[in-house]
Design a protein around this motif. Sequence first.
Motif, PDB file in Angstrom:
ATOM      1  N   ARG A  96       9.835  23.687 -11.468  1.00  0.00           N
ATOM      2  CA  ARG A  96       9.134  22.550 -12.076  1.00  0.00           C
ATOM      3  C   ARG A  96       9.853  21.264 -11.690  1.00  0.00           C
ATOM      4  N   ASP A  97       9.231  20.132 -11.971  1.00  0.00           N
ATOM      5  CA  ASP A  97       9.878  18.844 -11.737  1.00  0.00           C
ATOM      6  C   ASP A  97      10.889  18.569 -12.848  1.00  0.00           C
ATOM      7  N   ILE A  98      12.037  18.045 -12.470  1.00  0.00           N
ATOM      8  CA  ILE A  98      13.066  17.648 -13.442  1.00  0.00           C
ATOM      9  C   ILE A  98      13.598  16.291 -13.006  1.00  0.00           C
ATOM     10  N   ALA A  99      13.800  15.398 -13.959  1.00  0.00           N
ATOM     11  CA  ALA A  99      14.301  14.057 -13.660  1.00  0.00           C
ATOM     12  C   ALA A  99      15.723  14.115 -13.112  1.00  0.00           C
ATOM     13  N   ILE A 100      16.113  13.056 -12.391  1.00  0.00           N
ATOM     14  CA  ILE A 100      17.422  12.999 -11.739  1.00  0.00           C
ATOM     15  C   ILE A 100      18.144  11.723 -12.154  1.00  0.00           C
ATOM     16  N   SER A 101      19.411  11.860 -12.550  1.00  0.00           N
ATOM     17  CA  SER A 101      20.281  10.707 -12.785  1.00  0.00           C
ATOM     18  C   SER A 101      21.426  10.744 -11.785  1.00  0.00           C
ATOM     19  N   VAL A 159      15.066   8.178  -8.828  1.00  0.00           N
ATOM     20  CA  VAL A 159      16.203   8.430  -9.707  1.00  0.00           C
ATOM     21  C   VAL A 159      16.086   7.467 -10.888  1.00  0.00           C
ATOM     22  N   PHE A 160      16.181   7.973 -12.123  1.00  0.00           N
ATOM     23  CA  PHE A 160      15.828   7.101 -13.249  1.00  0.00           C
ATOM     24  C   PHE A 160      16.964   6.195 -13.683  1.00  0.00           C
ATOM     25  N   THR A 161      18.201   6.527 -13.329  1.00  0.00           N
ATOM     26  CA  THR A 161      19.316   5.639 -13.638  1.00  0.00           C
ATOM     27  C   THR A 161      20.414   5.843 -12.607  1.00  0.00           C
ATOM     28  N   VAL A 162      21.086   4.742 -12.220  1.00  0.00           N
ATOM     29  CA  VAL A 162      22.176   4.770 -11.246  1.00  0.00           C
ATOM     30  C   VAL A 162      23.357   4.028 -11.858  1.00  0.00           C
ATOM     31  N   LEU A 180      26.526  -1.242  -3.018  1.00  0.00           N
ATOM     32  CA  LEU A 180      25.887  -1.116  -4.327  1.00  0.00           C
ATOM     33  C   LEU A 180      24.421  -1.512  -4.261  1.00  0.00           C
ATOM     34  N   ALA A 181      24.122  -2.652  -3.662  1.00  0.00           N
ATOM     35  CA  ALA A 181      22.730  -3.110  -3.601  1.00  0.00           C
ATOM     36  C   ALA A 181      21.857  -2.136  -2.826  1.00  0.00           C
ATOM     37  N   ASP A 182      22.385  -1.616  -1.725  1.00  0.00           N
ATOM     38  CA  ASP A 182      21.617  -0.692  -0.886  1.00  0.00           C
ATOM     39  C   ASP A 182      21.396   0.642  -1.588  1.00  0.00           C
ATOM     40  N   VAL A 183      22.448   1.156  -2.247  1.00  0.00           N
ATOM     41  CA  VAL A 183      22.365   2.473  -2.875  1.00  0.00           C
ATOM     42  C   VAL A 183      21.524   2.444  -4.145  1.00  0.00           C
ATOM     43  N   TYR A 184      21.744   1.463  -5.005  1.00  0.00           N
ATOM     44  CA  TYR A 184      20.906   1.368  -6.202  1.00  0.00           C
ATOM     45  C   TYR A 184      19.435   1.269  -5.799  1.00  0.00           C
ATOM     46  N   SER A 185      19.134   0.406  -4.827  1.00  0.00           N
ATOM     47  CA  SER A 185      17.738   0.237  -4.404  1.00  0.00           C
ATOM     48  C   SER A 185      17.180   1.523  -3.820  1.00  0.00           C
ATOM     49  N   GLY A 186      17.943   2.160  -2.940  1.00  0.00           N
ATOM     50  CA  GLY A 186      17.464   3.374  -2.288  1.00  0.00           C
ATOM     51  C   GLY A 186      17.210   4.501  -3.271  1.00  0.00           C
ATOM     52  N   LEU A 187      18.123   4.694  -4.227  1.00  0.00           N
ATOM     53  CA  LEU A 187      17.967   5.767  -5.207  1.00  0.00           C
ATOM     54  C   LEU A 187      16.823   5.482  -6.174  1.00  0.00           C
ATOM     55  N   LEU A 188      16.733   4.258  -6.660  1.00  0.00           N
ATOM     56  CA  LEU A 188      15.651   3.932  -7.592  1.00  0.00           C
ATOM     57  C   LEU A 188      14.290   4.046  -6.918  1.00  0.00           C
ATOM     58  N   ALA A 189      14.199   3.666  -5.651  1.00  0.00           N
ATOM     59  CA  ALA A 189      12.936   3.793  -4.920  1.00  0.00           C
ATOM     60  C   ALA A 189      12.518   5.251  -4.785  1.00  0.00           C
ATOM     61  N   ARG A 229       0.817  -1.214   0.000  1.00  0.00           N
ATOM     62  CA  ARG A 229       0.000   0.000   0.000  1.00  0.00           C
ATOM     63  C   ARG A 229       0.848   1.260   0.000  1.00  0.00           C
ATOM     64  N   ALA A 230       2.141   1.113   0.292  1.00  0.00           N
ATOM     65  CA  ALA A 230       3.068   2.244   0.306  1.00  0.00           C
ATOM     66  C   ALA A 230       3.850   2.235  -1.005  1.00  0.00           C
ATOM     67  N   GLY A 231       3.312   2.898  -2.016  1.00  0.00           N
ATOM     68  CA  GLY A 231       3.928   2.880  -3.334  1.00  0.00           C
ATOM     69  C   GLY A 231       5.024   3.917  -3.465  1.00  0.00           C
ATOM     70  N   LEU A 232       6.144   3.505  -4.041  1.00  0.00           N
ATOM     71  CA  LEU A 232       7.257   4.407  -4.299  1.00  0.00           C
ATOM     72  C   LEU A 232       7.421   4.532  -5.818  1.00  0.00           C
ATOM     73  N   ALA A 233       8.635   4.650  -6.310  1.00  0.00           N
ATOM     74  CA  ALA A 233       8.863   4.898  -7.727  1.00  0.00           C
ATOM     75  C   ALA A 233       8.793   3.608  -8.538  1.00  0.00           C
ATOM     76  N   THR A 234       8.527   3.763  -9.820  1.00  0.00           N
ATOM     77  CA  THR A 234       8.545   2.660 -10.773  1.00  0.00           C
ATOM     78  C   THR A 234       9.920   2.583 -11.428  1.00  0.00           C
ATOM     79  N   VAL A 235      10.411   1.361 -11.625  1.00  0.00           N
ATOM     80  CA  VAL A 235      11.754   1.161 -12.172  1.00  0.00           C
ATOM     81  C   VAL A 235      11.774   1.544 -13.647  1.00  0.00           C
ATOM     82  N   ASP A 236      12.687   2.453 -13.996  1.00  0.00           N
ATOM     83  CA  ASP A 236      12.831   2.921 -15.367  1.00  0.00           C
ATOM     84  C   ASP A 236      13.556   1.875 -16.218  1.00  0.00           C
TER      85      ASP A 236
END
Length: 670
Positions: A276-281, A312-315, A300-309, A37-44
Motif C-alpha cells: 500500500r502507499d505509505i507517507a515518507i518523512s 515527502v511530507f516533511t524535510v 539545503l535549497a536543492d534538497v528540500y525542493s527536490g524531496l518536497l516535489a 501542466r506538469a503537476g508534482l506534489a502539494t506542499v504539506d
Amino acid sequence: MRRTLASTVLLAAVALAPPGAQAAAPAADTRVDVDVRAGLATVDSAALGVNHAIWDAQLGTPAVADLLKDAGVRMLRYPGGSYADIYHWRDHTAPGGYVAPNTDFDTFMAGAQRTGAEPMIIANYGTGTAQEAADWVRYANITKGYDATYWTIGNENYGNGHYGSAWEADEHADKSPKEYAATVLAYAQAMKAVDPTIKIGAVLTMPGNWPDAIVGAGDEGSWNQEVLTRAGAVIDFVDVHWYPGGSTPAETLTKPAQIQDAMHLLRQQISRYAGRDIAISMTETNVDIGRNTQPGALFLADVYSGLLAQGVFTVHWWNVHNGMGDVTTVAGHTDYDDFGLLSSGNCNADNSVCQPPLNTPFAPYHALSLMGDFARTGDRFIGAGTDNDLVSAHAVRRANGDVAVLLINKDPDAEHTVALNYHGFTPATGTPSVATFTNGADAVTTAPGGTAGAQTLAPYSITLVTLKPNAAGTAAPKAPARPTATVTDRTATISWPSAGSGLKYEVYRQNGGAAELLGETTGTSLTARNLEPGRRYTVNVLARDGAGRLSPASPPLTFTTGTPAGAACTVKFRNTNDWGNGFIGSIDITNNAASALNGWTLGFTWPTTWQSVSNGWNATWNSSGRTVRVTSDSALAAGASTSVGFVGSYSGPNVLPGVFTLNGTVCTSA
C-alpha cells in the motif's frame, strides 16, 4: 516577506540593448523551462522541519523559536537523533549522554508552539519500552492536550551493530530488522490504544545509502524489506535520513540529482513489501563540506525542493545548534564544520578561533528562510528543468495563480544568465519580485529585478522569482483525480474519473520543464503508443472546458513499461549479493528462437550515471558511459541458456536495469 530586509539588490534585466547603447546585457547561457501542466506534489503544512536536541541549552528559548518561525519552520523533531534511543521522557534523563538544563518535553513544546510548528517525537526504541512510549502519548495528548500527531519508533536503528557498525543504543538481544518490526507492532498497539489519532513512523534506510540492500546474517531480506513486510500494515509513515557525502563542494552539489530515483526506489519497496502507499518523512540531512557556508545553503535549497516535489511530507535539517568542528575556508568564507543552522557561539580548544555570537544564522538558515517564502502550505510543485548542470530550477504554482521559480547557481566562480520559458502559463509584464541570497551575505535581499523571461544569477547564489499571471484567473475546471494505467511493453492505457460534463482531457508526459502532449480525448481514457520498453513515465491529466480554460494538473502517475512477452530471448537479472556500494550481478540468457546463435551480444543501459561494471566474467565486457555490451563467440543453441556475471559499483540509488537486448532484439525480462 516575514523578515525585515537589511538591504536590497537589483538584478539587471536581460534584454537586447537598443541601437546606439554603450553595452548589451549578457546573452543567456542557460535555458530553464517551467510547465504548470506538469503537476508534482502539494506542499504539506509540516513541510519545512528542523531537529532540536536535548543537549542544546537554547532549545525552546524565545530567541530561537522566533528565528525558526521567521524562517517558516513548521515541524520540530525531538529529543534529538541518536539521543532518542537513550532518552527517558518522564525523568528527562539520557544515561550516557549530556542533557542540558531547560530542555524537557514541556519546554520543547512551548518553543514549538511559539514557532508555530508541529512536533515530530521519537519514541525510545533502543532502551525504552512500549509502555513508556504509550505513557508519553498519554501525557502529551491526554494530560497536556498538545495534540502531538507524529511519533517515530527509534532513530537509525539499523546502526545497532546488526550490519557491523554500532552507533545506536539497542538493548534488545535480537538486533535484527525482524525484531525491530515486531517491536514497532507492539509500540503501535500500545500507543494507539491511548490515542488512536496519532501517526506511527518506522525507520527505514534511504535507497543507495548503507545498509540499503544488504541482507544481514539470519535475515530473509534487507532492513527495508523485513520492516515493511512485517510492520507495513500498522505504520502511517516511514522515516529516512540522507547524508550523501561528497569529497568536494562540487561533488556534494551533484547529489540532489539522485532524489527522484531514490524516492522511486523507496516507493517501489513500500508498494512491494507493504502492499500500500505509505507517507515518507526525511528527518535528517546535511553536508560533509561547507556546512555553515554557501555549499550547505545551496544543498539545503536543492534538497528540500527536490524531496518536497516528490511528495515527502516533511524535510528536516540536522541541526539547530551543534558546535564547532574543524575550521576551514570554503568558498572564500570561514566554515566552522558546525551542523547547526545557528551559531553556538563557542570557540575551539585554544580559543584561537571563535564562532560568531550565539544564534547568528549560518548560510543554510538563510536558504531555509528562502524556502519558507518559496514552498508555502498548499502550493503545488510543477515541472521545472534546466539545460545547465550548474543551475538547478524548481517551481511552484500558488492557489492564487502566481508562479514562483527557485533558481540555484552552483557555480562558485561565474554568474549565469537564465532564459525562462513558461508552458501553460503567461506571466504578467513588468519587473517581477526577486529575492536573492548570495555567497557571504548575512541576509536575503529583495527587490524588483530582471524580467519574467530573464534573470542573471550571481555565482553561488539562490534566487526566488515570483510571477503574477498575465490576466486574472477565471473559473477553470477542477483538476482530474489521479489516473491509473494498464501497461504493456510499448503502450499504456491511462484512465481517470470524469471531472464533469462537456470537457476535453489532455494527457501530458513529464519531461523536465516542458511536458509532452501524449494525446487528447473527450472520454476518460487514452492509450499512449510507441513507448519505450522498460522506461519510467510520469503523466498528468488536465481538463479543458468549452471556453478553452485549462484545469490544474491531476496528481502525477508514474509507471514503467514492461518488456515484450514471447520474445526471441529471455533474460533474468539478479542482484545476488550487495554490500552497500557494490553488488554481484548474475544474468541468465535463454535463446527462445528456433535456430542457434553463432555468437551473441547482450546489451543494456544503466539507468543512472553513478552505476558501472567493475569487472565481468564468462564473456567479454565493454562499457561506454552508461552503455554495456557483453559479447561471446560461443554458440547458443535453440532453447539453450547461458549465464554471465559481473561486479557492479554504485554511488547513489541502485536502479537496476530492466531491459536487455540480444543481438539487437529486445528480450523478455523474467
